[in-house]
Structures are given as structure tokens and as C-alpha cells.
Design a protein around this motif. Structure first.
Motif, PDB file in Angstrom:
ATOM      1  N   GLN A   1     -11.831   5.344  -2.152  1.00  0.00           N
ATOM      2  CA  GLN A   1     -11.372   6.156  -2.642  1.00  0.00           C
ATOM      3  C   GLN A   1      -9.892   6.548  -2.208  1.00  0.00           C
ATOM      4  N   ALA A   2      -8.667   6.473  -3.125  1.00  0.00           N
ATOM      5  CA  ALA A   2      -7.229   6.640  -2.441  1.00  0.00           C
ATOM      6  C   ALA A   2      -7.067   5.585  -1.247  1.00  0.00           C
ATOM      7  N   PRO A   3      -7.123   4.349  -1.370  1.00  0.00           N
ATOM      8  CA  PRO A   3      -7.166   3.440  -0.271  1.00  0.00           C
ATOM      9  C   PRO A   3      -5.686   3.610   0.418  1.00  0.00           C
ATOM     10  N   PRO A   4      -5.627   3.317   1.816  1.00  0.00           N
ATOM     11  CA  PRO A   4      -4.420   3.140   2.502  1.00  0.00           C
ATOM     12  C   PRO A   4      -3.630   1.952   2.072  1.00  0.00           C
ATOM     13  N   ARG A   5      -2.393   1.843   2.323  1.00  0.00           N
ATOM     14  CA  ARG A   5      -1.638   0.524   1.917  1.00  0.00           C
ATOM     15  C   ARG A   5      -1.907  -0.555   3.145  1.00  0.00           C
ATOM     16  N   GLY A  24     -12.414   5.092   7.202  1.00  0.00           N
ATOM     17  CA  GLY A  24     -13.290   6.205   6.910  1.00  0.00           C
ATOM     18  C   GLY A  24     -13.059   7.352   7.522  1.00  0.00           C
ATOM     19  N   ARG A  25     -12.930   7.200   8.875  1.00  0.00           N
ATOM     20  CA  ARG A  25     -12.693   8.223   9.914  1.00  0.00           C
ATOM     21  C   ARG A  25     -11.566   9.040  10.106  1.00  0.00           C
ATOM     22  N   HIS A  26     -10.356   7.951  10.013  1.00  0.00           N
ATOM     23  CA  HIS A  26      -9.155   8.588  10.243  1.00  0.00           C
ATOM     24  C   HIS A  26      -8.062   8.656   8.975  1.00  0.00           C
ATOM     25  N   ARG A  27      -8.529   8.167   7.932  1.00  0.00           N
ATOM     26  CA  ARG A  27      -7.681   8.032   6.695  1.00  0.00           C
ATOM     27  C   ARG A  27      -6.262   7.834   6.826  1.00  0.00           C
ATOM     28  N   PRO A  28      -6.003   6.735   7.666  1.00  0.00           N
ATOM     29  CA  PRO A  28      -4.583   6.327   7.513  1.00  0.00           C
ATOM     30  C   PRO A  28      -3.715   6.282   6.323  1.00  0.00           C
ATOM     31  N   ASP A  29      -2.339   6.231   6.347  1.00  0.00           N
ATOM     32  CA  ASP A  29      -1.511   6.014   5.117  1.00  0.00           C
ATOM     33  C   ASP A  29      -1.271   4.492   5.285  1.00  0.00           C
ATOM     34  N   VAL A  30      -1.270   3.713   6.170  1.00  0.00           N
ATOM     35  CA  VAL A  30      -0.827   2.292   6.247  1.00  0.00           C
ATOM     36  C   VAL A  30      -1.977   1.703   7.390  1.00  0.00           C
TER      37      VAL A  30
END
Length: 215
Positions: free
Chosen positions: A73-77, A44-50
Motif C-alpha cells: 500500500q502506497a509503495p515507495p518509488r 515495511g519497517r521504515h516506509r522509505p520514499d525511494v
């Protein structure tokens, strides 16, 4: 730049993974977390891609954390990390929406390649150990296989060819070469197939194909 969150209850493991990943071009570790609860908050804080996440952790394990992260929403892999090449928790994580898994002793070059692969939208199906895990834990009884085949009947013949290739670990480009179609067309077939089957990702499609005993 590919933004990665590293999750493991051992600080030494986290440090080692960070060192490997940040030595690669266009990869940055945006945060570390020591258990599943910390991982959910860090997403939630950093919005990583993976997210590279250990399966077995205190407080909240990787499987339950993957399920929760997948609801964002738009979860990371999410890629699971494990010490064991046949870990029942990993199969549960794949069904929860993780896109693959790696052994913790995966060579550095392969680890970086895995991060790039999932960040590009592909599943981690190519490594032999992943195929073995899916095959071992899919539990293909006669009734389960028939149920899986029934679900797959909603697909056209071409779509079944594509998802069967996905289950063999082929990328969109490789499927295109094998089936003589453009990569964009393959991607469209994969998207339509997932929608028809009510699935979230390629790994879940691969498990369904394995359940149907069609690989």
C-alpha cells in the motif's frame, strides 16, 4: 526530508551510496538491505520514499523484489542500480513497476538529482542510457507495435501528445512549456492517460509508446 532505502549485496557499495546521499540536503538513508528479501522487510519497517536497489543479488534479485514492493500500500518509488548499461533484468524491472534505473558509476550529483526527481513523482527517463535501454529491450515487432497502437487509441489527441512527451523524458513543467498548458493540466492529462491505459506509472507509459514506435 526524502527517506531512502539502499539495497545492494556489497557492503562497500551500500556505504558509498549512503555517504553520497547523506551529504545532500533533505536526503536521509533510513536503512540498508543486502538482498531482495531484506529490502521487502525494510520497506515495511521504515516506509522509505525511494528505494535504490541493485538488479543482481543473491536470495532474491531486484526484479522480483520490485514486483513484491510494488504490491504494498502506497509503495515507495523504486530505482534499479546496475553495473551494465544494457541489462535485460532492468527492462523486466521497469515493467514490474520500477520508475527507472541508474548505473552504479553515475556521478554523485546526478545520483542525488535522480533521487529528488523520483521522490517528486517523476520517472527517470531523461538520462540517455535509460532511453537506450527502453529502446533496445522493448522488442518492437510488427504485431507488438500494432497492439501498442491499439491500446493508445483510447487516448484523446492531446493525451497522446502528453504521453509521447513523457516517453521523451520530459518533466511535467517541460511538457507544459512545449504544449502550452499549465503544469497542473499536464499532471491531470498524465493521470487520466495512465488510468485509461491501465498503467501504474510514467515509465510503463513510455515503454508502451516505444512499443508503438511513436517516439
Amino acid at each position: 526530508m526524502i527517506r531512502v532505502l539502499v539495497v545492494d549485496d556489497e557492503a562497500l557499495v551500500r556505504s558509498g551510496l549512503r555517504m553520497i546521499l547523506e551529504a545532500a540536503d533533505e536526503v536521509v538513508v533510513v536503512a540498508e538491505a543486502r538482498d531482495g528479501r531484506d529490502a521487502i522487510a525494510a520497506v515495511g519497517r521504515h516506509r522509505p520514499d525511494v528505494v535504490l536497489m541493485d538488479v543482481r543479488m543473491p536470495e532474491l534479485d531486484g526484479v522480483r523484489a520490485a514486483e513484491e514492493i510494488g504490491r504494498a500500500q502506497a509503495p515507495p518509488r523504486v530505482v534499479m542500480l546496475t553495473t551494465f548499461d544494457l541489462d535485460e533484468y532492468v527492462h523486466a524491472a521497469l515493467r514490474a513497476g520500477a520508475v527507472g534505473f541508474l548505473l552504479k558509476d553515475t556521478p554523485p550529483r546526478d545520483l542525488v538529482a535522480a533521487v529528488r526527481t523520483v521522490a517528486a513523482g517523476n520517472a527517470m527517463l531523461a538520462p540517455e542510457v535509460t532511453r537506450r535501454l527502453i529502446s533496445s529491450f522493448a522488442n518492437r515487432g510488427a504485431s507488438r507495435a500494432e497492439a501498442a497502437r491499439e491500446r493508445l487509441r483510447v487516448l484523446t489527441g492531446r493525451e497522446r501528445e502528453v504521453v509521447s512527451a513523457v516517453a521523451r523524458g520530459l518533466s511535467n513543467a517541460e511538457i507544459g512549456r512545449e504544449l502550452t498548458m499549465s503544469e497542473a493540466t499536464v499532471k491531470a492529462h498524465v493521470s487520466r492517460s495512465l488510468a485509461k491505459l491501465g498503467l501504474d506509472n510514467r515509465v510503463q507509459a513510455a515503454i508502451l509508446v516505444h512499443d508503438a514506435d511513436l517516439t
